[in-house]
Enzyme design. Structure first.
Site, PDB file in Angstrom:
ATOM      1  N   LYS A 281      43.991   1.603 -10.515  1.00 46.81           N
ATOM      2  CA  LYS A 281      42.856   2.005  -9.658  1.00 46.81           C
ATOM      3  C   LYS A 281      43.340   2.112  -8.214  1.00 46.81           C
ATOM      4  O   LYS A 281      43.077   3.092  -7.527  1.00 46.81           O
ATOM      5  CB  LYS A 281      41.745   0.959  -9.744  1.00 46.81           C
ATOM      6  CG  LYS A 281      40.698   1.071  -8.651  1.00 46.81           C
ATOM      7  CD  LYS A 281      39.589   0.045  -8.775  1.00 46.81           C
ATOM      8  CE  LYS A 281      39.906  -1.280  -8.190  1.00 46.81           C
ATOM      9  NZ  LYS A 281      39.760  -1.385  -6.721  1.00 46.81           N
ATOM     10  N   ASN A 282      44.081   1.090  -7.754  1.00 47.10           N
ATOM     11  CA  ASN A 282      44.426   1.022  -6.322  1.00 47.10           C
ATOM     12  C   ASN A 282      45.547   1.971  -5.931  1.00 47.10           C
ATOM     13  O   ASN A 282      45.915   2.036  -4.764  1.00 47.10           O
ATOM     14  CB  ASN A 282      44.755  -0.425  -5.940  1.00 47.10           C
ATOM     15  CG  ASN A 282      43.513  -1.290  -6.023  1.00 47.10           C
ATOM     16  OD1 ASN A 282      42.393  -0.785  -6.141  1.00 47.10           O
ATOM     17  ND2 ASN A 282      43.699  -2.599  -6.000  1.00 47.10           N
TER      18      ASN A 282
ATOM     19  N   ARG B 198      34.577   0.579  -0.646  1.00 48.68           N
ATOM     20  CA  ARG B 198      35.218   0.253   0.630  1.00 48.68           C
ATOM     21  C   ARG B 198      36.454   1.105   0.857  1.00 48.68           C
ATOM     22  O   ARG B 198      36.725   1.558   1.959  1.00 48.68           O
ATOM     23  CB  ARG B 198      35.588  -1.220   0.602  1.00 48.68           C
ATOM     24  CG  ARG B 198      36.676  -1.545   1.561  1.00 48.68           C
ATOM     25  CD  ARG B 198      36.926  -2.952   1.781  1.00 48.68           C
ATOM     26  NE  ARG B 198      38.097  -3.122   2.592  1.00 48.68           N
ATOM     27  CZ  ARG B 198      38.277  -2.624   3.797  1.00 48.68           C
ATOM     28  NH1 ARG B 198      37.329  -1.890   4.316  1.00 48.68           N
ATOM     29  NH2 ARG B 198      39.369  -2.826   4.465  1.00 48.68           N
TER      30      ARG B 198
ATOM     31  N   CYS C 262      33.370  -4.174  -2.287  1.00 46.32           N
ATOM     32  CA  CYS C 262      33.294  -5.576  -2.732  1.00 46.32           C
ATOM     33  C   CYS C 262      32.899  -6.502  -1.572  1.00 46.32           C
ATOM     34  O   CYS C 262      33.303  -6.310  -0.454  1.00 46.32           O
ATOM     35  CB  CYS C 262      34.673  -6.021  -3.204  1.00 46.32           C
ATOM     36  SG  CYS C 262      34.941  -5.670  -4.913  1.00 46.32           S
TER      37      CYS C 262
ATOM     38  N   ARG D 198      34.957  -6.983   5.851  1.00 48.98           N
ATOM     39  CA  ARG D 198      36.066  -6.098   5.493  1.00 48.98           C
ATOM     40  C   ARG D 198      36.334  -5.186   6.689  1.00 48.98           C
ATOM     41  O   ARG D 198      35.915  -4.047   6.714  1.00 48.98           O
ATOM     42  CB  ARG D 198      35.732  -5.294   4.241  1.00 48.98           C
ATOM     43  CG  ARG D 198      35.474  -6.163   3.011  1.00 48.98           C
ATOM     44  CD  ARG D 198      36.725  -6.843   2.477  1.00 48.98           C
ATOM     45  NE  ARG D 198      37.719  -5.922   1.981  1.00 48.98           N
ATOM     46  CZ  ARG D 198      37.692  -5.367   0.772  1.00 48.98           C
ATOM     47  NH1 ARG D 198      36.667  -5.586  -0.012  1.00 48.98           N
ATOM     48  NH2 ARG D 198      38.641  -4.562   0.385  1.00 48.98           N
ATOM     49  N   PRO D 199      36.962  -5.709   7.752  1.00 51.15           N
ATOM     50  CA  PRO D 199      37.184  -4.892   8.954  1.00 51.15           C
ATOM     51  C   PRO D 199      38.134  -3.729   8.680  1.00 51.15           C
ATOM     52  O   PRO D 199      38.892  -3.737   7.714  1.00 51.15           O
ATOM     53  CB  PRO D 199      37.817  -5.876   9.923  1.00 51.15           C
ATOM     54  CG  PRO D 199      38.424  -6.915   9.079  1.00 51.15           C
ATOM     55  CD  PRO D 199      37.563  -7.014   7.854  1.00 51.15           C
ATOM     56  N   ILE D 200      38.045  -2.747   9.557  1.00 50.41           N
ATOM     57  CA  ILE D 200      38.977  -1.605   9.465  1.00 50.41           C
ATOM     58  C   ILE D 200      39.668  -1.389  10.813  1.00 50.41           C
ATOM     59  O   ILE D 200      40.164  -0.309  11.101  1.00 50.41           O
ATOM     60  CB  ILE D 200      38.224  -0.310   9.044  1.00 50.41           C
ATOM     61  CG1 ILE D 200      37.051  -0.008   9.983  1.00 50.41           C
ATOM     62  CG2 ILE D 200      37.750  -0.400   7.598  1.00 50.41           C
ATOM     63  CD1 ILE D 200      36.407   1.348   9.739  1.00 50.41           C
ATOM     64  N   ASP D 201      39.716  -2.461  11.625  1.00 49.65           N
ATOM     65  CA  ASP D 201      40.318  -2.333  12.962  1.00 49.65           C
ATOM     66  C   ASP D 201      41.772  -1.871  12.911  1.00 49.65           C
ATOM     67  O   ASP D 201      42.201  -1.054  13.732  1.00 49.65           O
ATOM     68  CB  ASP D 201      40.218  -3.666  13.709  1.00 49.65           C
ATOM     69  CG  ASP D 201      40.835  -4.807  12.912  1.00 49.65           C
ATOM     70  OD1 ASP D 201      40.545  -4.915  11.706  1.00 49.65           O
ATOM     71  OD2 ASP D 201      41.635  -5.567  13.475  1.00 49.65           O
ATOM     72  N   LEU D 202      42.519  -2.339  11.917  1.00 50.32           N
ATOM     73  CA  LEU D 202      43.940  -1.946  11.837  1.00 50.32           C
ATOM     74  C   LEU D 202      44.066  -0.464  11.501  1.00 50.32           C
ATOM     75  O   LEU D 202      44.941   0.239  12.024  1.00 50.32           O
ATOM     76  CB  LEU D 202      44.664  -2.787  10.774  1.00 50.32           C
ATOM     77  CG  LEU D 202      44.671  -4.294  11.012  1.00 50.32           C
ATOM     78  CD1 LEU D 202      45.340  -5.014   9.856  1.00 50.32           C
ATOM     79  CD2 LEU D 202      45.355  -4.638  12.324  1.00 50.32           C
TER      80      LEU D 202
ATOM     81  N   ASP E 230      44.404 -10.186  -6.043  1.00 54.28           N
ATOM     82  CA  ASP E 230      43.531  -9.629  -7.091  1.00 54.28           C
ATOM     83  C   ASP E 230      43.704 -10.346  -8.420  1.00 54.28           C
ATOM     84  O   ASP E 230      42.821 -10.304  -9.272  1.00 54.28           O
ATOM     85  CB  ASP E 230      43.824  -8.127  -7.299  1.00 54.28           C
ATOM     86  CG  ASP E 230      43.437  -7.318  -6.089  1.00 54.28           C
ATOM     87  OD1 ASP E 230      43.830  -6.152  -5.995  1.00 54.28           O
ATOM     88  OD2 ASP E 230      42.752  -7.876  -5.198  1.00 54.28           O
TER      89      ASP E 230
ATOM     90  N   ILE F  73      44.388 -14.167   1.620  1.00 54.51           N
ATOM     91  CA  ILE F  73      44.205 -12.754   1.998  1.00 54.51           C
ATOM     92  C   ILE F  73      42.764 -12.457   2.388  1.00 54.51           C
ATOM     93  O   ILE F  73      42.499 -11.856   3.419  1.00 54.51           O
ATOM     94  CB  ILE F  73      44.647 -11.826   0.828  1.00 54.51           C
ATOM     95  CG1 ILE F  73      46.087 -12.131   0.410  1.00 54.51           C
ATOM     96  CG2 ILE F  73      44.453 -10.364   1.217  1.00 54.51           C
ATOM     97  CD1 ILE F  73      47.133 -11.852   1.451  1.00 54.51           C
TER      98      ILE F  73
ATOM     99  N   ARG G 142      34.223  -1.117 -12.271  1.00 61.81           N
ATOM    100  CA  ARG G 142      34.901  -0.424 -11.155  1.00 61.81           C
ATOM    101  C   ARG G 142      36.420  -0.468 -11.356  1.00 61.81           C
ATOM    102  O   ARG G 142      37.139   0.382 -10.854  1.00 61.81           O
ATOM    103  CB  ARG G 142      34.577  -1.108  -9.816  1.00 61.81           C
ATOM    104  CG  ARG G 142      33.129  -1.014  -9.421  1.00 61.81           C
ATOM    105  CD  ARG G 142      32.869  -1.667  -8.104  1.00 61.81           C
ATOM    106  NE  ARG G 142      33.754  -1.160  -7.062  1.00 61.81           N
ATOM    107  CZ  ARG G 142      33.782  -1.642  -5.830  1.00 61.81           C
ATOM    108  NH1 ARG G 142      33.005  -2.639  -5.507  1.00 61.81           N
ATOM    109  NH2 ARG G 142      34.590  -1.134  -4.929  1.00 61.81           N
TER     110      ARG G 142
END
Ligand code: EPZ
Length: 416
Positions: free
Chosen positions: A22-23, A92, A116, A121-125, A306, A328, A398
């Site tokens: 999936k990933n 996400r 999830c 779940r930041p996206i700053d990076l 995971d 994590i 999912r």
């Protein structure tokens, strides 16, 4: 909002085949946007998250066909640069489309992603890296309005954390940027390598994927390509856990054992016997597992976060005390409350969980709070005596293509 029903206590035995990752599939589908052509992805798993990614591609103007495990994307007619909130909030990882859309069209409009509940779940990076490549990002009431003046330009980017998604977004945006991009402290997960291999087969020039530093030399444009998605290492780890939880034995086929090098020592410490082949793993579990002294989740090649919930569940029925540290994600112990309902003995303090193994879990009505917590409930239900009913199994679907059918074939008394 379906349910799974499991009558546990039956040792599993037989063989199971692992579907595509999936990933890996999700960033690969985003990557098909960059070239205006017809790309083919084989071994693409039939999962709800993959369906969502295909619907995003169609919304953007691509045509998407699926035949079994093969997905064909024709992005030549791509015209739209906006992902609607309805699609962004479903998953996400849809943020990984941002880099690809910006690279193809020079503009993009997305909202903050959902997905999830693993803590914030930041996206700053992601955003700071894309800004370093020249993407101008305006926050418009939760929507990100992004534009590139001219062409994205290569940059030297140092990630404060080896974020998988941020590394993927940089790879997707930098392939056709002007000049060189270096990613320091890049994520090195197998899915990163798989994405870089696909992009290079589309004509990109990426070196060092899978290492801490990746060099991308921008090219003018990419062409389409055909690619086989790597097997899903977390699905393989989950099935190994199912066999271990029931004192059974299992032959896991079509997997990449080297992607699980950090998981094998934990299963062996717990008393499982493993025979690792080129693309298969055989596991035989002892009837009562040993505890594991300490498992710390880490970025690849460390123990994968995971795989924590399914393996954690094995510790709940082991013969002693185990400690798990989740480094994590902030909130990845959602399976604990449900395991306690089944008679487990667990203490959680922040990112540390101390598990006193109990001889047996009892079946109960439990919930799947997120994808891997749901997988942990399946492992627990298979081990427990009595009936376990798992609700909210849309989370499990999912990431697992046919978990009930796969497990039925190796002796589990499970039904949907
Ligand atoms: C990917 O998520 C996977 N998802 C996750 O799998 C996996 O757990 C994770 O990598 C780690 O291996 C997909 O590939 C679709 P990260 P991602 O960016 O990219 C923080 C599953 O069950 N962070 O490496 O979101 C973040 O909060 C899913 O299949 C920032 O602070 O993971 C987290 O604590 C769950 N800022 C940590 O880094 C950012 O901009 C790891 O996140 C990005 C991340």
């Amino acid at each position: 909002m379906g349910k799974l029903m499991i009558d546990g206590g039956v040792p599993l035995s037989g063989e199971i085949s692992v579907h595509g990752a999936k990933n890996s599939s999700l960033p690969l589908l985003a990557a098909t946007l960059i070239s205006a052509g017809r790309s083919v992805l084989h071994n693409c798993p039939q999962l709800s998250d993959v369906d969502t990614a295909c619907r995003i591609l169609e919304h953007l103007g691509c045509s998407v066909q699926r035949e079994g495990d093969t997905v064909t994307v024709d992005s030549s007619e791509m015209s739209c640069s906006e992902i609607p909130e309805s699609l962004m909030s479903e998953m996400r990882s849809s943020i990984v489309f941002l880099g690809a859309i910006a690279a193809r069209l020079g503009t993009a409009r997305v909202c903050f992603p959902g997905g999830c509940e693993l803590g914030p779940r930041p996206i700053d990076l992601h955003l700071s890296a894309l800004q370093q490549l020249g993407l101008e990002i305006q926050d418009d009431h939760g929507y990100l309005d992004c534009t590139v003046h001219g062409r994205l330009k290569g940059a030297k980017i140092s990630l404060s954390f080896p974020s998988v998604g941020a590394t993927e977004n940089i790879l997707l945006a930098a392939c056709t940027a002007e000049g060189e991009t270096v990613i320091n402290n890049a994520a090195s997960e197998p899915e990163i390598v798989d994405l870089a291999n696909f992009l290079n087969s589309c004509g990109a020039d990426i070196r060092g994927a899978g290492e801490q530093s990746i060099l991308i030399r921008g090219v003018d444009e990419l062409h389409s390509a055909e690619h086989w998605v790597i097997p899903d290492r977390i699905v393989a780890a989950t099935y190994l856990s199912c066999a271990a939880a029931t004192g059974g034995e299992l032959f896991v086929r079509n997997c990449c054992p080297e992607h699980l090098d950090s998981v094998f020592p934990v299963l062996e410490e717990m008393g499982c016997k493993l025979i690792v082949g080129r693309d298969s793993i055989y596991i035989r579990a002892k009837s009562r597992l040993n505890p594991v002294k300490m498992v710390r989740t880490m970025p690849y090649p460390g123990f994968p976060t995971d795989a924590q919930p399914p393996i954690f569940t094995l510790a709940a029925i082991a013969n002693g005390t185990s400690v798990f540290v989740e480094n994590i994600f902030e909130n990845r112990f959602k399976h604990v409350s449900e395991l306690l309902k089944m008679g487990a003995n667990i203490k959680v303090e922040g990112k540390v969980a101390v598990i006193q193994g109990v001889p047996v879990l009892s079946g109960a009505n439990v919930r799947a709070y997120d994808l891997r917590a749901g997988a942990a409930m399946v492992v627990a239900g298979l081990a427990a005596h009595g009936r376990t009913t798992i609700s909210d199994i849309q989370h499990i679907d999912r990431g697992y293509e046919r978990i009930d059918r796969d497990l039925q074939q190796i002796g589990a008394r499970i039904s949907r």
